[in-house]
Write an enzyme that holds these catalytic residues in place. Structure first.
Site, PDB file in Angstrom:
ATOM      1  N   MET A 187       0.819  -1.207   0.000  1.00  0.00           N
ATOM      2  CA  MET A 187       0.000   0.000   0.000  1.00  0.00           C
ATOM      3  C   MET A 187       0.853   1.258   0.000  1.00  0.00           C
ATOM      4  SD  MET A 187      -3.279  -0.897   2.437  1.00  0.00           S
ATOM      5  CE  MET A 187      -2.305  -1.194   3.909  1.00  0.00           C
ATOM      6  N   ASP A 230      11.381   3.957   4.113  1.00  0.00           N
ATOM      7  CA  ASP A 230      11.225   2.546   4.459  1.00  0.00           C
ATOM      8  C   ASP A 230      12.541   2.034   5.013  1.00  0.00           C
ATOM      9  OD1 ASP A 230      10.736  -0.441   4.244  1.00  0.00           O
ATOM     10  OD2 ASP A 230       8.938   0.265   3.217  1.00  0.00           O
ATOM     11  N   ASP A 261      13.853   3.685   9.995  1.00  0.00           N
ATOM     12  CA  ASP A 261      13.323   2.762  10.985  1.00  0.00           C
ATOM     13  C   ASP A 261      12.340   3.566  11.815  1.00  0.00           C
ATOM     14  OD1 ASP A 261      12.753   1.233  13.252  1.00  0.00           O
ATOM     15  OD2 ASP A 261      14.779   0.426  13.427  1.00  0.00           O
ATOM     16  N   TYR A 313      -0.777  -7.559  16.900  1.00  0.00           N
ATOM     17  CA  TYR A 313      -1.206  -6.747  15.772  1.00  0.00           C
ATOM     18  C   TYR A 313      -2.510  -6.025  16.105  1.00  0.00           C
ATOM     19  CZ  TYR A 313      -2.499  -5.541  10.963  1.00  0.00           C
ATOM     20  OH  TYR A 313      -2.856  -4.869   9.819  1.00  0.00           O
ATOM     21  N   LYS A 318      -3.019  -1.941  16.367  1.00  0.00           N
ATOM     22  CA  LYS A 318      -3.936  -1.218  15.490  1.00  0.00           C
ATOM     23  C   LYS A 318      -5.050  -0.527  16.284  1.00  0.00           C
ATOM     24  CE  LYS A 318      -1.790  -2.006  11.668  1.00  0.00           C
ATOM     25  NZ  LYS A 318      -1.120  -0.890  10.963  1.00  0.00           N
ATOM     26  N   THR A 329      -1.670  -7.679  -0.738  1.00  0.00           N
ATOM     27  CA  THR A 329      -0.289  -7.230  -0.603  1.00  0.00           C
ATOM     28  C   THR A 329       0.574  -8.408  -0.147  1.00  0.00           C
ATOM     29  OG1 THR A 329      -0.507  -6.628   1.735  1.00  0.00           O
ATOM     30  CG2 THR A 329      -1.058  -4.931   0.104  1.00  0.00           C
TER      31      THR A 329
END
Length: 251
Positions: A19, A38, A64, A156, A160, A191
């Site tokens: 993305m 990145d 980072d 995760y 989020k 992805t």
């Protein structure tokens, strides 16, 4: 031809792949000066080079997102080169799938450092430039995992969820500076991050779950949402969630 982001300087993290890469390409086509960042240095440089070859403006930096010194260095160099920062897309993230019984403390810390702390640091370090400019748009890429539980990927989900509430409280804090902060909550997007879940018809069906549109999204379908939030078209939107999930959370 006028683009929707003409004259804006946009930092996009996690821009080497998926993305983030597509967002960088789309923003550049719409007139933004793109800062592709990145930890995958060679890959993100290639993304920026391809954007420039296509006739648009872009530079790349190794970043980072969990390190303050990296953020400071990148923002300082961007301001030195282009004078400002108008848009930040906090896109970088990782997706371990361990549940509570198998997740380790090290995995928890790594996920939170990248997915949550990385967004916190990004906002903190672009803030002076946006305050000086008198406006800005910050877009935190969260997930439907920040809205609902799935019984897996415990770190995760936690990260989020942190992204979602970070967005809301910072939106309230920064409104006085005309800086808008919103979150995007993608569902199943095609992805590299989720490629193992889409390897055949059966695994894809399982991954899609309650997605009423019955298919994964392409990264461009999320990028257009980010473009809207980055543009002046969303000038009265802050502290909200843009859910791009094909109806996964509708049922």
């Amino acid at each position: 031809m006028a683009g929707r982001l003409n004259g804006k300087v946009a930092i996009i993290t996690g821009a080497a792949r998926g993305m983030g890469k597509v967002e960088a390409e789309l923003f550049a086509k719409e007139g933004a000066k793109v800062v592709a960042a990145d930890i995958l240095e060679d890959e993100v440089k290639k993304v920026a080079e391809d954007i420039v070859k296509a006739g648009h403006q872009a530079i790349a930096f190794k970043l980072d997102v969990s390190k303050s010194e990296d953020w400071k260095k990148v923002v300082d160099k961007v301001v030195e080169k282009w004078g400002k920062v108008d848009v930040l897309v906090n896109n970088a993230g990782i997706f371990p799938t361990s549940g509570i019984e198998t997740a380790t403390e090290e995995e928890w810390d790594r996920v939170m450092n990248i997915n949550a702390k990385g967004q916190f640091l990004g906002i903190k370090y672009v803030l002076p430039a946006m305050k000086k400019a008198g406006k800005g748009s910050i877009i935190n890429i969260s997930s439907i995992a920040g809205l609902i539980g799935t019984g897996m990927a415990v770190a995760y989900h936690a990260s989020k969820g942190a992204s979602r509430l970070l967005t809301k409280t910072v939106a309230a804090e920064l409104a006085k500076y005309n800086i808008r902060v919103n979150s995007i909550h993608p569902g199943i997007i095609r992805t590299q991050m989720v490629q193992d879940f889409l390897k055949d018809e059966e695994t894809t069906k399982q991954a899609l779950g309650t997605t009423v549109l019955g298919r994964p999204a392409e990264p461009i379908e999320v990028a257009y949402g980010a473009l809207f939030l980055a543009s002046e078209e969303s000038s009265y939107i802050t502290g909200t969630e843009l859910v791009i999930d094909g109806g996964y959370t509708a049922l």
